[in-house]
Design an enzyme around this catalytic site. Structure first.
Site, short mmCIF file in Angstrom:
data_model
loop_
_atom_site.label_atom_id
_atom_site.label_comp_id
_atom_site.label_asym_id
_atom_site.label_seq_id
_atom_site.Cartn_x
_atom_site.Cartn_y
_atom_site.Cartn_z
N HIS A 1 0.81 -1.22 0.00
CA HIS A 1 0.00 0.00 0.00
C HIS A 1 0.84 1.26 0.00
CE1 HIS A 1 -4.26 -0.81 0.21
NE2 HIS A 1 -4.07 -1.81 1.04
N HIS B 1 -33.23 26.94 36.17
CA HIS B 1 -33.58 25.55 35.91
C HIS B 1 -34.64 25.08 36.91
CE1 HIS B 1 -30.05 25.66 33.39
NE2 HIS B 1 -30.11 24.38 33.12
#
Lengths: 431, 431
Positions: free
Chosen positions: A263, A421
């Site tokens: 490769h 919250h």
């Protein structure tokens, strides 16, 4: 080639050196790439055409109108492919599709005792860009491996970009795109193609994610556009680790080591064995096979600089070595291959038994050949259907469920100093 | 606050401007971070201690021996936590665990007609590092959301790092770590902690992946060590988009908009509605609620600079707007919420109905609160069990299967100019 023996007193240090071998050539292209991306963002098609003329050595007749590869051009390319290769691509596409269909995830939604309905839904990305390298690294098999999972995931728009240096384009790449459901193809490459996919131009609409292999420019561009779009992993040089005992055929092992080595000079092939005889015989077989291999220059350089044979007392001892290397490809050619495979934590893909050369997995096995390299199999997976989908979590409380859960949410909101919250819950409970 | 109306002639451009609002302050800390990482890589514990003394303003008695937080310290912190908050954390941990257990993926292996056995196996990462910010942004709920999925995935080693500026540490953070199965805790933070987790020091063994929120230094460090280790997403400012019709309660909607806005001046809260009345009433309700909100300064700045109310003719028209924004949190408070949710492709989390304020999902709903921000829900998902696992593909051919598939693999290898690949198959078939 490096030869190690786990019985040697300095084995631990020597193995650490093998692990630490730097195989990536980090070309410093980041500044150039930054400029190219900025150019495409501000200049659109005109900049894209300009860069493409220059980098792909195309003439002045290359214009915005030439960017898209037409359906007629694709059909002509498909017809021009050798029948045998086309049939092989079709078989590969079928098998890749069948394997990846099994990866389609399931949605989930259920209601618990408190009346809380919770779960998730998977959806396909709205669009994907597939980068395909030009020239000699233009592999039709990679087109299948990237595009088929996207299609299986249900991505409606699959855009391929491929450079055509001096106008050249491998017809098999277009055939693979055609087979795998690519919906648009543009003849552009490099950082300019990545920029066009991420930010869009007049001709190319932007995508949500970019996948596919590329050179240093492409990799740097993908890193830079990450956030604007999703990207897949940045692939390094390929690698194989083979666990083989004395029963293995040294010529077959040598062929597999060289299939990886061919490769790239920076590829790595490693044999780990408990057999002195196999080690010697494989070393000799590699030399014999190199003599007739067309890409011998590349394979020889890889084997010389990064190849390794590691002798171990037994395969129990090999398990932590494999997990440390975390190979992209792991072949197990031992008598107890299935059991041994179960002991391995880190590997991109495992190939079991002596009749499963890694190259089968590259093409027609079915599993994906885009796999984590450079030890990243410690924390990531090969490409799959999930890379082209995302999960939205779903939550629904009825009034009773909110009454049951609300006080704990209020307590945590207040303890974190986030009163807003807490209030958004309390106001619904008249608290 | 930006107010848009889809009936206005310039709506498309105005919406595009809203989409393009830059909410991230890109501090240029990359060079500093590069130096700190190099310092820890070469100096180990000594460098880590030195940076920690300096950045966290600790004295000379802070040494390598002080790095690890002992089990006794954790126990003392757990005992010091208020009982109500501890109980709330326990409820949260239980629910988060129950939700995430359903995400454990299945392995797969099957043999096809040709005799090819193919599939995959999921394995947990060998180790994970969890970054927890210090000071006011030190949220115990985030510890649960990051550590519980790692434990559910089966990660055997979960390492937490948390800076202790001037020696201060929120005991609830240690309680959350204790509850969620963190196995090691170190009192370090910043880029130096990220470097220690990625490369290791004498005291801290390296991990395979780093997750958790952090400031600009932490984010830059995570980007730099990516590849050496895995990282989670880089989180941007939080955001909510609320789809609500005329039946919704404007005070509840306002509370939810402000719960998001109170996070950060760069947070974004957007209401999309088909009701002029709700739009007006919510705008007024936001002002009323701001008057008594402890973090009003932050929330007011966020609402002023990035808040938006978008009027649409109907919710069909809203779907592509939501998909373009790809909100981290999507609340749907319309009569047909479930049906409308199915039409949305891009959202990190969906909260259905008027009794599911987003804050429930932040703490005790069960789903993860680590979600994709800044439009990245187009291509990524919230944190989950899969982020702490990886998939190894498995392939086995018997001799007959190799005979059946081999010719196609040979054809493709040859067509790609990779003869070594073709040969590794051919040699086993005597071709």
């Amino acid at each position: 080639m490096i030869r190690l023996d786990s019985r040697a007193p300095d084995f631990a240090q020597a193995f650490k050196r093998l692990l630490g071998l730097k195989r990536e050539i980090a070309e410093d292209v980041d500044e150039t790439v930054r400029g190219i991306i900025a150019g495409v963002v501000s200049g659109g098609d005109a900049a894209l055409v300009d860069y493409t003329r220059r980098f792909d050595r195309l003439g002045q007749d290359f214009s915005a109108a030439s960017l898209r590869i037409t359906a007629e051009e694709v059909e002509a390319a498909v017809a021009a492919c050798p029948a045998e290769a086309r049939a092989a691509l079709e078989l590969a596409a079928e098998r890749i599709e069948a394997y990846h269909r099994r990866q389609i995830p399931e949605d989930h939604l259920s209601t618990d005792d408190l009346g809380v309905t919770a779960g998730w839904r998977w959806t396909a990305l709205e669009s994907v860009g597939l980068y395909v390298p030009g020239g000699t690294a233009s592999y039709p098999s990679s087109v299948l491996m990237n595009a088929v999972p996207a299609r299986v995931a249900g991505v409606p728009r699959i855009v391929m970009v491929v450079p055509t240096p001096e106008g050249q384009l491998n017809p098999l790449v277009l055939a693979a795109a055609h087979l795998s459901g690519v919906t648009e193809i543009y003849r552009v490459g490099g950082a300019q193609a990545v920029a066009a996919l991420a930010y869009g131009t007049e001709t190319i609409a932007p995508v949500a994610k970019i996948v596919g292999p590329g050179n240093a420019w492409v990799a740097a561009a993908k890193r830079r556009v990450f956030g604007q779009v999703g990207i897949d992993m940045i692939a390094g040089p390929s690698e194989v680790l083979i666990l083989a005992d004395g029963h293995a055929n040294p010529d077959w092992i040598a062929a597999d080591l060289l299939a990886q080595a061919e490769h790239d000079p920076a590829a790595q092939s490693v044999l780990v064995t408990d057999s002195d005889e196999l080690a010697d015989a494989t070393e000799a077989a590699v030399e014999r096979a190199l003599a007739t291999l067309p890409r011998a220059d590349i394979a020889r350089a890889s084997w010389r600089d990064y190849g390794a044979i590691v002798l171990v007392r037994n395969f129990e001892e090999a398990v932590p070595l494999v997990d440390a290397i975390a190979p992209e490809h792991l072949e197990i050619e031992t008598e107890d291959a299935d059991e041994l495979a179960l002991k391995i934590r880190n590997a991109g893909a495992i190939f079991l038994g002596s009749h499963t050369p890694e190259a089968i997995g590259d093409y027609v096995g079915g599993p994906n050949h885009v796999l984590p390299t450079a030890r990243s199999a410690r924390f990531s997976s090969g490409l799959g259907v999930l890379d082209f989908m995302k999960r939205t979590s779903i939550l629904r409380c009825d009034p009773a469920a909110l009454r049951a859960l609300g006080p704990a949410a209020i307590a945590l909101g207040q303890s974190e100093g986030l009163d807003g919250h807490a209030r958004s819950v309390a106001i619904r409970l008249n608290l």
